[in-house]
Design a protein around this motif. Structure first.
Motif, PDB file in Angstrom:
ATOM      1  N   LEU A 172      35.159  27.322  62.146  1.00  0.00           N
ATOM      2  CA  LEU A 172      35.947  26.558  61.175  1.00  0.00           C
ATOM      3  C   LEU A 172      35.188  25.308  60.754  1.00  0.00           C
ATOM      4  N   VAL A 173      35.338  24.966  59.485  1.00  0.00           N
ATOM      5  CA  VAL A 173      34.694  23.765  58.955  1.00  0.00           C
ATOM      6  C   VAL A 173      35.701  23.092  58.013  1.00  0.00           C
ATOM      7  N   LYS A 174      35.707  21.751  57.983  1.00  0.00           N
ATOM      8  CA  LYS A 174      36.658  21.067  57.101  1.00  0.00           C
ATOM      9  C   LYS A 174      36.016  20.842  55.737  1.00  0.00           C
ATOM     10  N   GLN A 175      36.749  21.242  54.694  1.00  0.00           N
ATOM     11  CA  GLN A 175      36.230  21.119  53.331  1.00  0.00           C
ATOM     12  C   GLN A 175      37.397  20.766  52.422  1.00  0.00           C
ATOM     13  N   ASP A 176      37.260  19.715  51.637  1.00  0.00           N
ATOM     14  CA  ASP A 176      38.342  19.279  50.740  1.00  0.00           C
ATOM     15  C   ASP A 176      39.672  19.156  51.496  1.00  0.00           C
ATOM     16  N   GLU A 177      39.644  18.498  52.629  1.00  0.00           N
ATOM     17  CA  GLU A 177      40.863  18.218  53.412  1.00  0.00           C
ATOM     18  C   GLU A 177      41.504  19.437  54.066  1.00  0.00           C
ATOM     19  N   CYS A 178      40.893  20.620  53.905  1.00  0.00           N
ATOM     20  CA  CYS A 178      41.456  21.821  54.539  1.00  0.00           C
ATOM     21  C   CYS A 178      40.423  22.450  55.470  1.00  0.00           C
ATOM     22  N   TRP A 179      40.908  23.058  56.549  1.00  0.00           N
ATOM     23  CA  TRP A 179      40.013  23.818  57.414  1.00  0.00           C
ATOM     24  C   TRP A 179      39.740  25.164  56.760  1.00  0.00           C
ATOM     25  N   LYS A 180      38.458  25.547  56.738  1.00  0.00           N
ATOM     26  CA  LYS A 180      38.079  26.833  56.143  1.00  0.00           C
ATOM     27  C   LYS A 180      37.247  27.632  57.128  1.00  0.00           C
ATOM     28  N   VAL A 181      37.232  28.935  56.920  1.00  0.00           N
ATOM     29  CA  VAL A 181      36.495  29.815  57.823  1.00  0.00           C
ATOM     30  C   VAL A 181      35.058  29.978  57.328  1.00  0.00           C
ATOM     31  N   ALA A 182      34.110  29.456  58.124  1.00  0.00           N
ATOM     32  CA  ALA A 182      32.700  29.585  57.752  1.00  0.00           C
ATOM     33  C   ALA A 182      32.133  30.907  58.252  1.00  0.00           C
ATOM     34  N   ARG A 183      32.699  31.419  59.352  1.00  0.00           N
ATOM     35  CA  ARG A 183      32.325  32.760  59.844  1.00  0.00           C
ATOM     36  C   ARG A 183      33.545  33.340  60.534  1.00  0.00           C
ATOM     37  N   GLU A 201      41.250  29.555  54.185  1.00  0.00           N
ATOM     38  CA  GLU A 201      40.452  30.359  53.235  1.00  0.00           C
ATOM     39  C   GLU A 201      39.014  30.466  53.738  1.00  0.00           C
ATOM     40  N   ASP A 202      38.241  31.337  53.076  1.00  0.00           N
ATOM     41  CA  ASP A 202      36.822  31.418  53.404  1.00  0.00           C
ATOM     42  C   ASP A 202      36.107  30.219  52.793  1.00  0.00           C
ATOM     43  N   ALA A 203      35.201  29.609  53.551  1.00  0.00           N
ATOM     44  CA  ALA A 203      34.414  28.503  53.015  1.00  0.00           C
ATOM     45  C   ALA A 203      33.416  29.060  52.013  1.00  0.00           C
ATOM     46  N   SER A 204      33.173  28.293  50.950  1.00  0.00           N
ATOM     47  CA  SER A 204      32.188  28.787  49.988  1.00  0.00           C
ATOM     48  C   SER A 204      30.812  28.690  50.642  1.00  0.00           C
ATOM     49  N   LEU A 211      27.656  26.261  53.798  1.00  0.00           N
ATOM     50  CA  LEU A 211      28.432  25.585  54.833  1.00  0.00           C
ATOM     51  C   LEU A 211      28.123  26.164  56.191  1.00  0.00           C
ATOM     52  N   CYS A 212      27.656  27.405  56.198  1.00  0.00           N
ATOM     53  CA  CYS A 212      27.272  28.038  57.455  1.00  0.00           C
ATOM     54  C   CYS A 212      25.959  28.763  57.184  1.00  0.00           C
ATOM     55  N   PRO A 213      24.829  28.090  57.451  1.00  0.00           N
ATOM     56  CA  PRO A 213      23.534  28.657  57.054  1.00  0.00           C
ATOM     57  C   PRO A 213      23.327  30.085  57.530  1.00  0.00           C
ATOM     58  N   GLY A 214      23.837  30.417  58.717  1.00  0.00           N
ATOM     59  CA  GLY A 214      23.621  31.751  59.272  1.00  0.00           C
ATOM     60  C   GLY A 214      24.160  32.864  58.392  1.00  0.00           C
ATOM     61  N   GLN A 215      25.167  32.573  57.569  1.00  0.00           N
ATOM     62  CA  GLN A 215      25.759  33.604  56.724  1.00  0.00           C
ATOM     63  C   GLN A 215      24.801  34.087  55.636  1.00  0.00           C
ATOM     64  N   LEU A 216      23.713  33.339  55.416  1.00  0.00           N
ATOM     65  CA  LEU A 216      22.775  33.732  54.372  1.00  0.00           C
ATOM     66  C   LEU A 216      21.758  34.756  54.855  1.00  0.00           C
ATOM     67  N   PHE A 217      21.686  34.960  56.144  1.00  0.00           N
ATOM     68  CA  PHE A 217      20.646  35.838  56.681  1.00  0.00           C
ATOM     69  C   PHE A 217      21.171  37.242  56.940  1.00  0.00           C
ATOM     70  N   MET A 218      20.210  38.159  57.022  1.00  0.00           N
ATOM     71  CA  MET A 218      20.570  39.523  57.384  1.00  0.00           C
ATOM     72  C   MET A 218      21.115  39.529  58.814  1.00  0.00           C
ATOM     73  N   HIS A 219      22.112  40.378  59.076  1.00  0.00           N
ATOM     74  CA  HIS A 219      22.803  40.283  60.349  1.00  0.00           C
ATOM     75  C   HIS A 219      23.243  41.619  60.915  1.00  0.00           C
ATOM     76  N   LEU A 301      39.512  42.734  59.955  1.00  0.00           N
ATOM     77  CA  LEU A 301      38.770  42.104  58.863  1.00  0.00           C
ATOM     78  C   LEU A 301      37.371  41.694  59.335  1.00  0.00           C
ATOM     79  N   THR A 302      37.289  41.178  60.562  1.00  0.00           N
ATOM     80  CA  THR A 302      35.985  40.804  61.118  1.00  0.00           C
ATOM     81  C   THR A 302      35.135  42.051  61.328  1.00  0.00           C
ATOM     82  N   ILE A 303      35.756  43.109  61.841  1.00  0.00           N
ATOM     83  CA  ILE A 303      35.015  44.351  62.089  1.00  0.00           C
ATOM     84  C   ILE A 303      34.448  44.888  60.775  1.00  0.00           C
ATOM     85  N   LEU A 304      35.269  44.847  59.731  1.00  0.00           N
ATOM     86  CA  LEU A 304      34.832  45.324  58.410  1.00  0.00           C
ATOM     87  C   LEU A 304      33.677  44.477  57.880  1.00  0.00           C
ATOM     88  N   GLU A 305      33.793  43.165  58.086  1.00  0.00           N
ATOM     89  CA  GLU A 305      32.720  42.270  57.632  1.00  0.00           C
ATOM     90  C   GLU A 305      31.415  42.560  58.368  1.00  0.00           C
TER      91      GLU A 305
END
Ligand code: TXA
Ligand code: MG
Length: 324
Positions: A172-183, A201-204, A211-219, A301-305
């Protein structure tokens, strides 16, 4: 090489990197205070230095030492989910978390693991950083054997059995006063909503300002090619496929079925997922058909992701994110 708890603690104190169990996945740990050891983690994993690490702690009070953020919502979140599979990104105070661990960001990610051995280590060493204990880009390790497969049988591993959750923590990361899901991870958005009073919501994560650098890499990708399909099995059956599927479904003509368990038990599917992906490679499977006709809610949802990412053979971001 399996090592004892005492050996784990003394190796960490001597500046070594060791694999340790958590309730989510195995981690490659180094002391937070040891920059040289942290550097080794990036090298061993083949991890880009732009991808920061999670700081693991066992004492909630340490957050006030490391971070400037204090809020009622934060207190409620850690009260509800620590120890457990929730990681929270916080702004950090100057000089308390080495820059190399946070990839130069003004924030750091914190989590309190629930595995008794991880907590026992933390009682001796106060804080360690740990990414998942797998080669960068491949499925995470949920058993000591998985770590040894990636890093060799001589690599020091504290064996804590199979990880009960099987998927990484939710970040979780705080963005625009709301907690968002970074992963998304083992902890579902619905469970978090029970505490926050709203569904996060999902963080952009656009590549210019991730907001979560790891999301940009192959996984999470095995060597086998995965084909995801939400359509009926029969309509895409033109040969005898290898299938990743569920116990209540029939996959007529399948050459072999790797089962994720029952469609009524998302926790079991989460527990099995990475072992199944790793089994494909052990068996030399070139391609497999994945039954992804599963609910789009909760841990599913996580499994699908994870399955979607595992099926991608190129880096998600075609810019700076190299394939590691
Ligand atoms: O369950 C878990 O979280 C496991 C166990 C070992 O604790 N750890 C784990 O670490 O999954 P790793 O390094 O594989 O993934 C950590 C993710 C990466 O995507 C990284 O980009 C993100 O956390 N991260 C770390 N620090 C961050 C920060 N300051 N801001 C945003 N994202 C951060
Ligand atoms: Mg990882």
């Amino acid at each position: 090489m399996r090592i004892s708890l005492e050996q784990t603690i003394s190796l960490l104190q001597m500046g070594q990197v060791v694999a340790i169990p958590t309730e989510t996945v195995y981690g490659l740990a180094a002391l937070l205070s040891d920059e040289a050891a942290i550097e080794k983690i990036f090298h061993i994993k083949g991890r880009p230095s732009s991808n920061p690490l999670i700081v693991h702690i066992a004492d909630k009070e340490l957050c006030a030492k490391y971070s400037t953020l204090a809020s009622k919502e934060f207190d409620h979140l850690i009260e509800a989910f620590w120890p457990g599979p929730l990681t929270i990104v916080l702004p950090v105070r100057e000089g308390v978390v080495p820059s190399i661990a946070r990839a130069g960001l003004p924030t750091a990610a914190f989590r309190m693991p629930a595995h008794p051995l991880a907590l026992e280590i933390l009682r001796s060493v106060s804080a360690f950083v740990a990414p998942s204990a797998n080669l960068s880009g491949t499925p995470s390790a949920t058993q000591a054997e998985h770590v040894e497969n990636d890093f060799g049988s001589h690599f020091p591993v504290l064996d804590g059995g199979r990880c009960v959750q099987g998927l990484e923590s939710t970040i979780l990361v705080k963005q625009d006063e709301c907690w968002k899901v970074a992963r998304l991870g083992s902890l579902s958005k619905e469970k978090i909503a029970e505490v926050l009073g709203y569904l996060p919501e999902d963080a952009s994560n656009d590549s210019s300002q991730p907001l979560c650098p790891g999301q940009l890499f192959m996984h999470y990708a095995p060597k086998s090619r995965l084909y995801l399909s939400r359509v009926e099995y029969e309509s895409c059956l033109n040969k005898r496929p290898i299938v990743i599927g569920f116990s209540e479904r029939k996959y007529r003509g399948a050459e072999k079925i790797f089962s994720l368990g029952s469609l009524t038990k998302p926790e079991e599917a989460a527990f099995r997922l990475y072992d199944v992906l790793r089994q494909l490679d052990r068996d030399g499977v070139k391609e497999a058909w994945v039954d992804s006709n599963i609910p789009c809610a909760g841990v599913w949802l996580t499994i699908l992701e994870r399955l979607t990412r595992a099926s991608i053979k190129a880096p998600v971001d075609r810019g700076s994110a190299a394939l590691h």
